[in-house]
Write a protein that holds these residues in place. Structure first.
Motif, PDB file in Angstrom:
ATOM      1  N   SER A  28       0.844  -1.269   0.055  1.00 60.08           N
ATOM      2  CA  SER A  28       0.020   0.217  -0.164  1.00 60.08           C
ATOM      3  C   SER A  28       0.778   1.416  -0.087  1.00 60.08           C
ATOM      4  CB  SER A  28      -0.909  -0.071   1.025  1.00 60.08           C
ATOM      5  OG  SER A  28      -1.707  -1.075   1.196  1.00 60.08           O
ATOM      6  N   LEU A  29       2.081   1.444   0.635  1.00 63.71           N
ATOM      7  CA  LEU A  29       2.569   2.309   0.775  1.00 63.71           C
ATOM      8  C   LEU A  29       3.307   2.680  -0.627  1.00 63.71           C
ATOM      9  CD1 LEU A  29       4.808   1.990   4.129  1.00 63.71           C
ATOM     10  CD2 LEU A  29       2.885   3.706   3.498  1.00 63.71           C
ATOM     11  N   ILE A  30       3.889   1.636  -1.361  1.00 68.92           N
ATOM     12  CA  ILE A  30       4.305   1.647  -2.642  1.00 68.92           C
ATOM     13  C   ILE A  30       3.440   2.353  -3.636  1.00 68.92           C
ATOM     14  CG2 ILE A  30       5.351   0.320  -4.634  1.00 68.92           C
ATOM     15  CD1 ILE A  30       6.575  -1.469  -2.248  1.00 68.92           C
ATOM     16  N   GLU A  31       2.249   1.631  -3.611  1.00 65.06           N
ATOM     17  CA  GLU A  31       1.130   2.270  -4.621  1.00 65.06           C
ATOM     18  C   GLU A  31       0.635   3.345  -4.526  1.00 65.06           C
ATOM     19  OE1 GLU A  31      -1.809  -0.831  -5.526  1.00 65.06           O
ATOM     20  OE2 GLU A  31      -0.270  -2.454  -6.170  1.00 65.06           O
ATOM     21  N   TRP A  32       0.622   3.716  -3.080  1.00 68.97           N
ATOM     22  CA  TRP A  32       0.022   5.017  -2.666  1.00 68.97           C
ATOM     23  C   TRP A  32       1.029   6.092  -3.199  1.00 68.97           C
ATOM     24  CZ3 TRP A  32      -3.458   8.477  -1.587  1.00 68.97           C
ATOM     25  CH2 TRP A  32      -3.145   9.690  -0.976  1.00 68.97           C
ATOM     26  N   GLY A  33       2.414   5.669  -2.981  1.00 71.56           N
ATOM     27  CA  GLY A  33       3.410   6.829  -3.474  1.00 71.56           C
ATOM     28  C   GLY A  33       3.313   6.968  -5.150  1.00 71.56           C
ATOM     29  N   ILE A  34       2.891   6.229  -5.686  1.00 73.17           N
ATOM     30  CA  ILE A  34       2.550   6.369  -7.250  1.00 73.17           C
ATOM     31  C   ILE A  34       1.171   7.010  -7.391  1.00 73.17           C
ATOM     32  CG2 ILE A  34       2.571   5.260  -9.497  1.00 73.17           C
ATOM     33  CD1 ILE A  34       4.094   2.938  -8.405  1.00 73.17           C
ATOM     34  N   LYS A  56      -0.854   9.185  -5.474  1.00 71.50           N
ATOM     35  CA  LYS A  56      -0.871  10.393  -5.267  1.00 71.50           C
ATOM     36  C   LYS A  56      -0.259  11.318  -6.177  1.00 71.50           C
ATOM     37  CE  LYS A  56       3.397  10.845  -2.186  1.00 71.50           C
ATOM     38  NZ  LYS A  56       3.867  11.188  -0.941  1.00 71.50           N
ATOM     39  N   LYS A  57       0.840  11.149  -6.882  1.00 72.11           N
ATOM     40  CA  LYS A  57       1.340  11.988  -7.895  1.00 72.11           C
ATOM     41  C   LYS A  57       0.568  11.875  -9.366  1.00 72.11           C
ATOM     42  CE  LYS A  57       5.992  10.461  -6.414  1.00 72.11           C
ATOM     43  NZ  LYS A  57       7.402  10.068  -6.672  1.00 72.11           N
ATOM     44  N   ILE A  58      -0.390  11.251  -9.324  1.00 70.46           N
ATOM     45  CA  ILE A  58      -1.057  11.241 -10.709  1.00 70.46           C
ATOM     46  C   ILE A  58      -1.871  13.115 -10.707  1.00 70.46           C
ATOM     47  CG2 ILE A  58      -3.316  10.524 -11.824  1.00 70.46           C
ATOM     48  CD1 ILE A  58      -2.571   7.644 -11.020  1.00 70.46           C
ATOM     49  N   GLU A  59      -1.639  13.428 -12.038  1.00 70.42           N
ATOM     50  CA  GLU A  59      -2.075  14.914 -12.057  1.00 70.42           C
ATOM     51  C   GLU A  59      -3.358  14.864 -13.087  1.00 70.42           C
ATOM     52  OE1 GLU A  59       0.912  17.419 -13.543  1.00 70.42           O
ATOM     53  OE2 GLU A  59       2.185  17.046 -11.577  1.00 70.42           O
ATOM     54  N   GLY A  60      -4.357  15.833 -12.922  1.00 76.34           N
ATOM     55  CA  GLY A  60      -5.284  16.083 -13.741  1.00 76.34           C
ATOM     56  C   GLY A  60      -5.139  15.982 -15.341  1.00 76.34           C
ATOM     57  N   LYS A  61      -3.890  16.681 -15.691  1.00 76.58           N
ATOM     58  CA  LYS A  61      -3.778  16.910 -17.241  1.00 76.58           C
ATOM     59  C   LYS A  61      -3.344  15.335 -17.564  1.00 76.58           C
ATOM     60  CE  LYS A  61       1.239  18.291 -16.141  1.00 76.58           C
ATOM     61  NZ  LYS A  61       1.974  19.364 -16.272  1.00 76.58           N
ATOM     62  N   GLU A  62      -3.088  14.376 -16.834  1.00 76.66           N
ATOM     63  CA  GLU A  62      -2.742  13.075 -17.135  1.00 76.66           C
ATOM     64  C   GLU A  62      -3.639  12.304 -17.719  1.00 76.66           C
ATOM     65  OE1 GLU A  62       0.441  10.784 -15.290  1.00 76.66           O
ATOM     66  OE2 GLU A  62       0.705  12.601 -13.776  1.00 76.66           O
ATOM     67  N   CYS A  63      -5.248  12.726 -17.447  1.00 74.01           N
ATOM     68  CA  CYS A  63      -6.349  12.159 -17.662  1.00 74.01           C
ATOM     69  C   CYS A  63      -6.940  12.453 -18.716  1.00 74.01           C
ATOM     70  CB  CYS A  63      -7.029  12.126 -16.208  1.00 74.01           C
ATOM     71  SG  CYS A  63      -6.449  11.400 -14.909  1.00 74.01           S
ATOM     72  N   ILE A  86     -11.051  11.081  -8.678  1.00 76.84           N
ATOM     73  CA  ILE A  86      -9.383  10.489  -8.282  1.00 76.84           C
ATOM     74  C   ILE A  86      -8.868  11.469  -7.367  1.00 76.84           C
ATOM     75  CG2 ILE A  86      -7.284  10.303  -9.344  1.00 76.84           C
ATOM     76  CD1 ILE A  86      -8.732   9.618 -11.949  1.00 76.84           C
ATOM     77  N   ALA A  87      -8.840  12.544  -7.437  1.00 77.50           N
ATOM     78  CA  ALA A  87      -8.333  13.682  -6.534  1.00 77.50           C
ATOM     79  C   ALA A  87      -8.602  13.406  -5.339  1.00 77.50           C
ATOM     80  CB  ALA A  87      -8.475  15.106  -7.146  1.00 77.50           C
ATOM     81  N   GLN A  88     -10.005  13.170  -4.961  1.00 74.15           N
ATOM     82  CA  GLN A  88     -10.338  13.220  -3.447  1.00 74.15           C
ATOM     83  C   GLN A  88      -9.605  12.065  -2.724  1.00 74.15           C
ATOM     84  OE1 GLN A  88     -14.662  12.471  -3.347  1.00 74.15           O
ATOM     85  NE2 GLN A  88     -14.529  10.435  -4.015  1.00 74.15           N
ATOM     86  N   TYR A  89      -9.182  11.107  -3.613  1.00 70.40           N
ATOM     87  CA  TYR A  89      -8.563   9.971  -2.898  1.00 70.40           C
ATOM     88  C   TYR A  89      -6.973  10.071  -2.625  1.00 70.40           C
ATOM     89  CZ  TYR A  89     -13.172   7.488  -3.312  1.00 70.40           C
ATOM     90  OH  TYR A  89     -14.362   7.194  -3.399  1.00 70.40           O
ATOM     91  N   GLN A  90      -6.477  11.386  -3.132  1.00 66.15           N
ATOM     92  CA  GLN A  90      -5.157  11.553  -2.996  1.00 66.15           C
ATOM     93  C   GLN A  90      -4.780  12.335  -1.728  1.00 66.15           C
ATOM     94  OE1 GLN A  90      -5.099  13.357  -6.928  1.00 66.15           O
ATOM     95  NE2 GLN A  90      -3.552  11.540  -7.612  1.00 66.15           N
ATOM     96  N   GLN A  91      -5.772  12.668  -1.096  1.00 63.58           N
ATOM     97  CA  GLN A  91      -5.623  13.792   0.235  1.00 63.58           C
ATOM     98  C   GLN A  91      -5.053  13.014   1.371  1.00 63.58           C
ATOM     99  OE1 GLN A  91      -6.130  16.779  -0.715  1.00 63.58           O
ATOM    100  NE2 GLN A  91      -6.970  16.035  -2.848  1.00 63.58           N
ATOM    101  N   ILE A  92      -5.282  11.898   1.618  1.00 69.49           N
ATOM    102  CA  ILE A  92      -4.785  11.445   2.926  1.00 69.49           C
ATOM    103  C   ILE A  92      -3.973   9.996   2.746  1.00 69.49           C
ATOM    104  CG2 ILE A  92      -5.474  10.274   5.136  1.00 69.49           C
ATOM    105  CD1 ILE A  92      -8.080  11.945   4.678  1.00 69.49           C
ATOM    106  N   GLY A  93      -2.882   9.871   2.996  1.00 65.92           N
ATOM    107  CA  GLY A  93      -2.161   8.610   2.981  1.00 65.92           C
ATOM    108  C   GLY A  93      -2.219   7.655   4.091  1.00 65.92           C
ATOM    109  N   TYR A  94      -1.447   6.437   3.936  1.00 65.38           N
ATOM    110  CA  TYR A  94      -1.406   5.648   4.765  1.00 65.38           C
ATOM    111  C   TYR A  94      -0.324   5.900   6.123  1.00 65.38           C
ATOM    112  CZ  TYR A  94      -3.914   2.736   1.908  1.00 65.38           C
ATOM    113  OH  TYR A  94      -4.812   1.917   0.978  1.00 65.38           O
TER     114      TYR A  94
END
Length: 630
Positions: free
Chosen positions: A367-373, A375-382, A585-593
């Motif tokens: 989970s730490l590994i995948e969350w680290g990736i 959380k970096k996803i930006e809107g313009k990538e979508c 997508i962005a709302q799940y990028q606010q809080i990590g593990y």
């Protein structure tokens, strides 16, 4: 010429301006975003709106950065039961790397064909392409339970399904039509939905007018536009048009009256609100890279913003100029949230062998590994399926896809490379329980990847291994429950309901979002062609058109004919749908593990992900484990 990253330069002296960063709220980002107000008398004639759309002379825009952020709402993507399930393709279909096949064979129709035309008054986007599913014959391995769809939980609304990826429908499946309201014109198409007036299509100039509309604010339009404008124009063009709107002059036939002056003051406030939202929410998308470096394009955009703030905005609204300056000068590094409780102690393994790893700690490190990736996803990538069409265009999405494929390949390899039946069954059972551990910490992306590895054809055919691994009724029930919760039936209806019911931290299954974005991109035209009679009537007939105009800024193009003029309007309804997915997508990028790194397990997980075995070789080893029945 390719922009080269360079260290960011700050041309301002923060001697007299507080640069304390705003405390970022841990609540998720969503639509719409509200702007707070505070009492002031210095700008009593330039006032924001009340909830009813009127103006209150006792309140003005809040100029402080320490006001609490408004409570956001959660964006959901409702769906409904359909006769034909349309499961999205697995993550593997979005990356050149070919991972082991799943037991579902997805046949995606050709999406290169143009979308069907739109028409008035029923001017709804064409439905998205349909995915046909060929399931694995259950007789091939009767010992493996078939995936089942959990019953409806009541968490999902029954009306308006596919409101993001396709036409809205009522509870009976009938399409909900959006009526074009009379206020529409040849270059602005407005619709009424749920008592709200929304922009369906417009020229870029009209879109900018509505962003800074003097009669009523539209924060949803602002949020959706700033998330998706790169699909229709450039940051420099948006900045230029905002500045032009701020310096608006009376048009042909107009004179400078007190009424026009009042209107202009409101428009100036609207321009400020858009720029404040842009700088505050999209700094790392447009003005600076996450590492603090800047491209030539970003430096030029910053210079344009600073010149505007130092001249026009300072002369007209000095207090608001100070607010923008403070936003520019603040520390734009990603603020890492702190937890009130310490992380749980790590469970160190006795050896470096996977057999000795505790599954709880393995799930934490995954989970730490995948969350680290994630959380970096930006809107313009979508936007515009750039993750699939442009190499390096979506580095974080592509990294997430690659991680998914590596995990599923690791699972299949670990099982089929074991010659001992008892040990092989033990591995299979252990991966089922690991998937459950990931599920328990809301890491649905890893859970899906582990299931994909277990349902790889090389593993799925191992009848004796499955029988031995699921000897206990509890293990069989666990497997059935897991594949039921994450079933792809009815476009992952059960999983979507589950996702919207959990609390962060969470790593959602990215494949569902990529499929939604693909359906939005391929199932809706980019442009709506309008034939305007020579009299420029306000009730034009329209037809869908997916071909882009010759200009790169998406402005309306006109072709004169003997009786009419044809223009192309930006289909903003399509961008609104995409913005809803990006916001979720962005709302799940606010809080990590709140976990600590366990170096031994983390190193093992990262190393084994690089030792990939080809699909053909996996099947060859599978045949050695359990030869085909004679």
């Amino acid at each position: 010429m390719t922009d080269q990253p360079a260290p960011a330069t700050n041309h301002r002296t923060p001697a007299t301006i507080s640069t304390t960063p705003r405390t970022q709220s841990s609540s998720p980002t969503s639509l719409p975003v509200s702007l707070s107000t505070s009492a002031s008398s210095s700008l009593a004639t330039v006032t924001p709106e009340k909830n009813d759309g009127t103006y209150d002379a006792s309140s003005v825009i809040d100029l402080t950065l320490d006001a609490p952020a408004p409570t956001p709402k959660t964006t959901t993507i409702p769906t409904v039961d359909e006769e034909e399930p349309t499961p999205p393709p697995p993550l593997s279909s979005f990356l050149p790397f070919t991972p082991p096949p799943l037991p579902l064979s997805l046949q995606v129709p050709d999406t290169a064909a143009p979308a069907p035309p739109l028409s008035i008054p029923i001017s709804m986007p064409a439905p998205p392409p349909v995915l046909t599913v060929t399931t694995v014959d259950s007789s091939a391995n009767p010992s493996v339970p078939r995936p089942t769809t959990p019953p409806a939980t009541g968490l999902y609304p029954a009306c308006a399904p596919q409101s993001v990826t396709g036409p809205r429908r009522d509870s009976r499946g009938s399409m909900i039509e959006d009526a074009i309201i009379p206020e529409s014109s040849y270059d602005l198409m407005l619709i009424r939905r749920d008592a709200k007036v929304l922009v369906k299509a417009a020229t870029l100039e009209k879109l900018m007018d509505r962003l800074t509309y003097d009669k009523a604010p539209d924060t949803e339009l602002t949020t959706a536009f700033l998330m998706t404008y790169r699909s229709i124009t450039t940051p420099q063009d948006v900045m230029r048009k905002l500045i032009q709107r701020f310096n608006l002059e009376p048009g042909p036939g107009e004179i400078w009256t007190e009424e026009f002056e009042t209107k202009l003051k409101i428009i100036k406030l609207r321009v400020f609100n858009v720029m404040k939202h842009w700088v505050e929410k999209h700094w790392h998308n447009d003005f600076e890279n996450p590492d603090g470096s800047q491209t030539d394009e970003q430096r030029e955009l910053c210079r344009s913003l600073e010149d505007f703030v130092d001249t026009s905005l300072t002369d007209e609204l000095p207090q608001l100029a100070t607010t923008i300056n403070r936003l520019i000068l603040r520390d734009h590094k990603n603020i890492v949230g702190t937890f009130s409780n310490p992380p749980p102690p790590t469970i160190a393994p006795k050896t470096v062998n996977f057999d000795d790893f505790d599954l709880v700690e393995v799930a934490r490190q995954i989970s730490l590994i995948e969350w680290g990736i994630f959380k970096k996803i930006e809107g313009k990538e979508c936007l515009n399926q750039i993750w699939d069409k442009v190499e390096g265009g979506s580095p974080n999405i592509q990294a997430m896809i690659q991680r998914f494929n590596q995990t599923s390949n690791w699972v299949a390899s670990k099982i089929v490379l074991c010659n001992n039946l008892k040990q092989r069954a033990a591995y299979l059972n252990k991966f089922i329980k690991l998937a459950q551990r990931c599920f328990e910490v809301n890491n649905f992306n890893a859970t899906m990847a582990l299931i994909a590895g277990l349902q790889n054809s090389a593993v799925f055919r191992l009848k004796k291994t499955w029988e031995k691994a699921l000897q206990k009724e509890a293990d069989r029930a666990l497997w059935e429950q897991m594949i039921g919760n994450l079933s792809s039936k009815q476009s992952y209806k059960g999983y979507r309901a589950l996702l919207h019911s959990v609390s962060p931290p969470c790593v959602p299954y990215l494949g569902v979002y990529l499929t939604d974005l693909t359906f939005i991109q391929d199932g809706n035209p980019d442009w709506i062609t309008v034939d305007v009679p020579s009299t420029q009537t306000t009730s034009p007939s329209t037809s869908g058109n997916t071909s882009p105009p010759p200009t790169t800024t998406a402005t309306a193009t006109a072709t004169a004919t003997a009786t009419a003029t044809t223009i192309k309007l930006i289909n903003f309804e399509k961008r609104r749908k995409a913005a809803a997915v990006i916001a979720e997508i962005a709302q799940y990028q606010q809080i990590g593990y709140n976990y600590s790194v366990e170096e031994t397990i983390r190193s093992h997980l990262l190393t084994c992900a690089t030792n990939l075995v080809s699909d053909n070789l996996l099947y060859k080893y599978s045949l050695q484990c359990e030869p085909r029945d004679e």
